[in-house]
Design an enzyme around this catalytic site. Structure first.
Site, PDB file in Angstrom:
ATOM      1  N   PHE A  20       0.849  -1.193   0.000  1.00 58.06           N
ATOM      2  CA  PHE A  20       0.000   0.000   0.000  1.00 58.06           C
ATOM      3  C   PHE A  20       0.886   1.245   0.000  1.00 58.06           C
ATOM      4  CE2 PHE A  20      -3.815   2.310   1.942  1.00 58.06           C
ATOM      5  CZ  PHE A  20      -4.561   2.205   0.777  1.00 58.06           C
ATOM      6  N   GLU A 153       1.682  -7.108 -16.480  1.00 60.44           N
ATOM      7  CA  GLU A 153       1.826  -6.012 -17.444  1.00 60.44           C
ATOM      8  C   GLU A 153       2.478  -4.776 -16.829  1.00 60.44           C
ATOM      9  OE1 GLU A 153       2.256  -5.017 -20.651  1.00 60.44           O
ATOM     10  OE2 GLU A 153       0.452  -6.167 -21.129  1.00 60.44           O
ATOM     11  N   VAL A 156       6.731  -3.757 -16.633  1.00 61.90           N
ATOM     12  CA  VAL A 156       7.594  -3.159 -17.664  1.00 61.90           C
ATOM     13  C   VAL A 156       6.820  -2.064 -18.390  1.00 61.90           C
ATOM     14  CG1 VAL A 156       8.969  -3.560 -19.745  1.00 61.90           C
ATOM     15  CG2 VAL A 156       8.788  -5.353 -18.008  1.00 61.90           C
ATOM     16  N   GLY A 211       6.883  10.068  -7.018  1.00 60.32           N
ATOM     17  CA  GLY A 211       6.564   8.646  -6.930  1.00 60.32           C
ATOM     18  C   GLY A 211       7.039   7.836  -8.127  1.00 60.32           C
ATOM     19  N   LYS A 229      13.748  -5.172 -16.031  1.00 63.03           N
ATOM     20  CA  LYS A 229      12.688  -5.138 -17.050  1.00 63.03           C
ATOM     21  C   LYS A 229      13.139  -5.862 -18.308  1.00 63.03           C
ATOM     22  CE  LYS A 229      10.709  -0.966 -15.091  1.00 63.03           C
ATOM     23  NZ  LYS A 229      10.918   0.474 -14.951  1.00 63.03           N
ATOM     24  N   GLY A 321       5.127   6.098 -12.624  1.00 60.24           N
ATOM     25  CA  GLY A 321       4.064   6.934 -12.063  1.00 60.24           C
ATOM     26  C   GLY A 321       3.020   6.023 -11.450  1.00 60.24           C
TER      27      GLY A 321
HETATM   28  N1  HSE Z   1      11.199   3.284 -10.799  1.00 62.49           N
HETATM   29  C1  HSE Z   1      10.613   2.793 -11.991  1.00 62.49           C
HETATM   30  C2  HSE Z   1      10.936   3.726 -13.142  1.00 62.49           C
HETATM   31  C3  HSE Z   1       9.134   2.668 -11.782  1.00 62.49           C
HETATM   32  O1  HSE Z   1      11.362   4.846 -12.869  1.00 62.49           O
HETATM   33  O2  HSE Z   1      10.793   3.344 -14.293  1.00 62.49           O
HETATM   34  C4  HSE Z   1       8.412   1.903 -12.840  1.00 62.49           C
HETATM   35  O3  HSE Z   1       8.846   0.575 -12.914  1.00 62.49           O
END
Ligand code: HSE
Length: 350
Positions: A20, A153, A156, A211, A229, A321
């Site tokens: 959360f 999903e 990535v 975030g 990824k 995000g």
């Molecule tokens: N921290 C990762 C990024 C979040 O900035 O791409 C999404 O996976």
């Protein structure tokens, strides 16, 4: 044969959310916002448990998401110390949504939560890269043995539906190589340094505040997140069995404002580029021509699939995000509901 959701009628699709933080909260908010739209599709979503590391919100009749978002641990459903491991069995639950932070060392605690959910015959949606990087093959085969879905999903490219496209539209084709920008935080930092002359540290701080960054932002800046990824793309799109140790990794911490300026004078941008083919996997800063499809700014990600029959297919979208990530999670939940017969195909939520 496990039950389908088809008999939903007045019944609900019961979810347990694990994690959360930014993404978990964004998902709860979107479920709250879209509740009527979803009901209009015949999909009545009920969240029976939301778990954090120190306890959980629990109500087998369904949690009031709006109240929980507002009151947090002051809410009457809060149970200090409650663990998802026991509640996956006890609470009404069709789909477990696993959103704990990525741990690339052993995938925990995500691996244990996903394994437990699948063993109990629950479908799983995850945004957590750790479990897939560490044990993707074994988790997918457990899901198959149990007749469950394990969809990922959101792991990535966040909002980019890359696995759905591959699953739905490219089954007849062969993906030969993949190139792209897979980390929103580093792309945001490089864009801010280049376009607005903001310092590396300030740009990273902004990315954390909004975030975008991982709980441990060194995963972003040292290229580990992009490498994770790439492993998930290799295994998920090209049926490989790759691990993080197979990726040559260089992050962006050595990129200086001077490098960016020199590149720009020659018509290039410095981008953190990921590449994968049958032999090589690497993530590293590269010079990219300003008119290249890889020249995307901000938190945008780009993924080009070079295929045998369809040629190059390029996808661009917000790669980081909370809302974008939560949107991909909700799309996976709806995919599962549809495949289980609990939603009419061809309808849209919004
Ligand atoms: N921290 C990762 C990024 C979040 O900035 O791409 C999404 O996976």
């Amino acid at each position: 044969m496990r039950k389908t959701y088809s008999s939903l009628g007045a019944e609900s699709l019961n979810l347990i959310l694990i994690g959360f933080g930014n993404v978990g909260r964004a998902l709860a908010r979107i479920l709250w916002e879209k509740i009527d739209r979803l009901r209009g599709l015949g999909l009545s979503i009920n969240v029976t448990g939301i778990f954090k590391s120190n306890g959980g919100f629990v109500d087998s009749n369904g949690l009031m998401l709006g109240e929980i978002l507002e009151k947090s641990e002051q809410h009457k459903s809060w149970v200090p110390g409650a663990s998802p491991l026991s509640h996956i069995e006890e609470l009404p639950c069709d789909v477990v949504v696993e959103m704990t932070p990525t741990n690339v060392r052993n995938g925990e605690p995500g691996v244990s939560f996903i394994r437990k959910a699948l063993e109990e015959g629950k479908d799983v949606v995850t945004s957590n890269k750790g479990p897939l990087v560490v044990s993707m093959k074994s988790l997918l085969s457990l899901a198959e043995r149990k007749g469950c879905f394990l969809l990922y999903e959101a792991t990535v490219g966040a909002a980019i539906p890359i696995f759905t496209v591959a699953r739905e539209f490219l089954r007849h084709d062969r993906i030969i190589c993949v190139e792209g920008i897979l980390n929103g935080t580093t792309n945001y930092i490089l864009s801010r340094m280049s376009e607005d002359k903001v310092s590396f540290d300030d740009a990273l701080r902004e990315a954390q505040e909004m975030g975008y960054a991982e709980a441990d932002p060194t995963y972003d800046v040292e290229g580990i997140d992009a490498a994770c990824k790439l492993v998930i793309l290799a295994n998920g799109l090209m049926n490989m069995d790759k691990h993080l140790s197979d990726v040559e990794i260089e992050g962006i911490s050595r990129v200086t404002p001077e490098m960016i300026e020199l590149a720009e004078e020659d018509g290039y941008l410095v981008k953190h580029v990921a590449y994968l083919d049958g032999e090589k996997m690497e993530v590293a800063p590269r010079l990219v021509p300003k008119n290249s499809p890889l020249a995307v700014g901000g938190t945008f990600n780009v993924i080009t699939l070079n295929t045998e029959l369809s040629g190059p297919l390029t996808f661009i979208g917000k790669g980081a995000g909370p809302r974008e990530t939560a949107s991909a999670i909700l799309a996976d939940i709806i995919t599962i509901a549809k495949k289980r017969g609990g939603i009419k195909s061809g309808e849209h939520v919004a």
